[in-house]
Design an enzyme around this catalytic site. Structure first.
Site, PDB file in Angstrom:
ATOM      1  CB  THR A 159      14.715  32.971 -23.013  1.00  0.00           C
ATOM      2  OG1 THR A 159      14.884  32.540 -23.017  1.00  0.00           O
ATOM      3  CG2 THR A 159      13.890  33.892 -23.396  1.00  0.00           C
ATOM      4  CB  CYS A 207      13.936  34.278 -53.155  1.00  0.00           C
ATOM      5  SG  CYS A 207      13.925  35.463 -51.046  1.00  0.00           S
ATOM      6  CG  LEU A 237      12.096  19.565 -25.095  1.00  0.00           C
ATOM      7  CD1 LEU A 237      12.681  19.623 -26.315  1.00  0.00           C
ATOM      8  CD2 LEU A 237      10.511  18.992 -25.371  1.00  0.00           C
ATOM      9  N   GLY A 238      13.759  22.351 -22.030  1.00  0.00           N
ATOM     10  CA  GLY A 238      13.500  23.592 -21.761  1.00  0.00           C
ATOM     11  C   GLY A 238      12.165  23.595 -21.347  1.00  0.00           C
ATOM     12  CD  GLU A 257       1.713  21.382 -33.946  1.00  0.00           C
ATOM     13  OE1 GLU A 257       2.284  23.091 -33.111  1.00  0.00           O
ATOM     14  OE2 GLU A 257       2.093  20.957 -35.062  1.00  0.00           O
ATOM     15  CG  ASP A 307       4.682  28.760 -36.096  1.00  0.00           C
ATOM     16  OD1 ASP A 307       3.973  29.838 -37.666  1.00  0.00           O
ATOM     17  OD2 ASP A 307       4.833  28.573 -36.675  1.00  0.00           O
ATOM     18  CE1 TYR A 364       1.584  26.735 -35.035  1.00  0.00           C
ATOM     19  CE2 TYR A 364       1.734  26.140 -32.815  1.00  0.00           C
ATOM     20  CZ  TYR A 364       1.737  25.937 -34.129  1.00  0.00           C
ATOM     21  OH  TYR A 364       2.297  24.695 -35.098  1.00  0.00           O
ATOM     22  CD  GLN A 367       9.379  30.599 -28.745  1.00  0.00           C
ATOM     23  OE1 GLN A 367       9.917  31.041 -28.178  1.00  0.00           O
ATOM     24  NE2 GLN A 367       8.211  30.837 -29.730  1.00  0.00           N
ATOM     25  CD1 TRP A 400       5.355  16.556 -35.866  1.00  0.00           C
ATOM     26  CD2 TRP A 400       7.039  15.637 -35.287  1.00  0.00           C
ATOM     27  NE1 TRP A 400       6.277  17.443 -36.673  1.00  0.00           N
ATOM     28  CE2 TRP A 400       7.139  16.975 -35.843  1.00  0.00           C
ATOM     29  CE3 TRP A 400       7.706  15.335 -33.730  1.00  0.00           C
ATOM     30  CZ2 TRP A 400       7.816  17.456 -35.736  1.00  0.00           C
ATOM     31  CZ3 TRP A 400       9.035  15.684 -33.757  1.00  0.00           C
ATOM     32  CH2 TRP A 400       9.310  16.710 -34.166  1.00  0.00           C
ATOM     33  NE  ARG A 401       4.861  17.195 -41.012  1.00  0.00           N
ATOM     34  CZ  ARG A 401       5.741  18.487 -41.389  1.00  0.00           C
ATOM     35  NH1 ARG A 401       7.252  18.212 -42.665  1.00  0.00           N
ATOM     36  NH2 ARG A 401       5.662  19.712 -41.392  1.00  0.00           N
ATOM     37  CB  CYS A 432       6.870  36.677 -52.744  1.00  0.00           C
ATOM     38  SG  CYS A 432       7.188  36.811 -50.834  1.00  0.00           S
TER      39      CYS A 432
END
Length: 361
Positions: free
Chosen positions: A310, A209, A90-91, A47, A148, A130, A52, A34-35, A218
């Site tokens: 879930t 980190c 895919l849910g 998107e 998100d 979002y 999720q 998708w890029r 940060c």
DNA sequence: GAGACGTGGGG
DNA sequence: TCCCCAAGTCT
């Protein structure tokens, strides 16, 4: 924005942060389907699928979906069952149904083109705060927040925000922060950079980190609090429901399936009939005859299955059964061959039952 | 605002 | 086995 958050921003190097984040994203971003370009339709589909859902899971679904429904018009014209079949496995199937509803809205109201006006975009079915911000920034280059779970986790650490990210109102706090932080030169890379950082470096478990491109910005890293943040309250326990699933064969060698209701869990998908097994009560055969409207002879238990959602758990005993009835009593039920079964969308829970179908007859 | 709404992967 | 997730939205 609260006084405390304004204080945190007043000593924050915004342009330095933007530069380090976008620079890192430009060099390290993953090569994802998708890029390929900024086509609003392609961005939109990605998107919705990514809600999720992990990137690795989405990729094959995305490629197949774009091949089958290359344009908004193609999606709007499709049969709902076809769209659900493409979404099978895919849910969160309401995403697929809402997606098609929205595609039809775009055709009817916006001449088949995704609107770039925030209010119009946000009015489409399935596009919440979002997704609206993601499409506006990625496809249309507008400096809108796309908050998100990644963004809340990353910014919780960077600015040491202690708000509970499980609470709905907390998202507004982060939207206000992103509005103050976002690059107006490249809002797309800023938003995606925040999410990419959350996915690759600033992970929930063991954030890396030492490899973080914005480590010096940060606050949590400097105070050693990166493992305490974000604050997130726990989910509650799931309820268990016990079912008997019936693989009912007739004399034509066909099997009985039923379509689930158009709302609620697994809406619009097909399944083998299930009988809820509460505390004692009648025999399975008796309950099944009453609920399904057909007489049948139930065989030995063929298997057991546990399926975790879930918010609930299904514990299912699987039985083969035989009926002499040729036509189902209800409109939403069908006797089908294996080939006919494969054309229809089934939830994963019921795909797992297919190996138990009796071979004979 | 809380609960409904899927699935598969990782520790 | 169990718990936590993963680029949220709708009711």
């Amino acid at each position: 924005m609260s006084q405390m958050q304004e204080n945190k921003l007043s000593t924050f190097d915004i342009s330095g942060f933007q530069g380090d984040l976008i620079g890192w994203y430009s060099n390290e971003k993953r090569d994802l389907p998708w890029r390929l370009n900024r086509d609003p339709y392609r961005v939109w589909i990605s998107e919705i699928m990514l809600q999720q859902t992990r990137v690795d899971t989405v990729i094959p679904f995305y490629n197949r979906f774009m091949e089958k429904f290359p344009t908004i018009q193609a999606l709007a014209d499709a049969d709902e069952q076809e769209v659900l079949k493409a979404w099978e496995g895919l849910g969160y199937y309401s995403r697929a149904r809402n997606l098609q509803t929205a595609a039809r809205e775009v055709v009817a109201l916006h001449e088949g083109k995704m609107p770039s006006v925030p209010k119009l975009l946000g009015a489409l079915k399935g596009i919440g705060p979002y997704t609206k911000g993601a499409i506006l920034s990625i496809a249309f280059g507008q400096p809108e927040p796309a908050v998100d779970g990644n963004v809340m986790r990353v910014l919780s650490r960077i600015l040491e925000i202690d708000e509970d990210i499980a609470l709905p109102k907390t998202r507004k706090t982060f939207e206000a922060l992103v509005r103050a932080l976002i690059s107006h030169e490249d809002p797309s890379s800023f938003n995606q950079g925040l999410m990419e950082l959350g996915a690759l470096i600033c992970t929930p478990q063991s954030p890396m980190c030492l490899f973080c491109p914005v480590q010096q910005h940060c606050r949590a890293f400097h105070t050693g609090r990166q493992l305490e943040l974000p604050v997130k309250s726990k989910a509650k326990k799931k309820k268990t429901i016990r079912y008997a699933a019936l693989l009912i064969h007739n004399s034509d060698g066909k099997v009985l399936i039923e379509k689930r209701p158009q709302t609620g869990l697994l809406a619009g998908l097909w399944q083998f009939p299930m009988i809820e097994m509460g505390v004692k009560g009648e025999t399975l055969e008796g309950k099944a005859a009453k609920e399904l409207g057909i007489g049948l002879e139930v065989g030995d238990k063929a298997g057991v299955l546990k399926h975790v959602f879930t918010h609930l758990i299904w514990e299912i005993d699987i039985f083969n059964a035989i009926t002499t009835v040729a036509e189902p009593a209800s409109e939403r039920m069908r006797f089908v061959t294996m080939e006919e079964m494969e054309e229809r969308p089934f939830p994963v829970s019921h795909q797992k039952m297919m190996p138990y179908l009796s071979r004979e007859q």
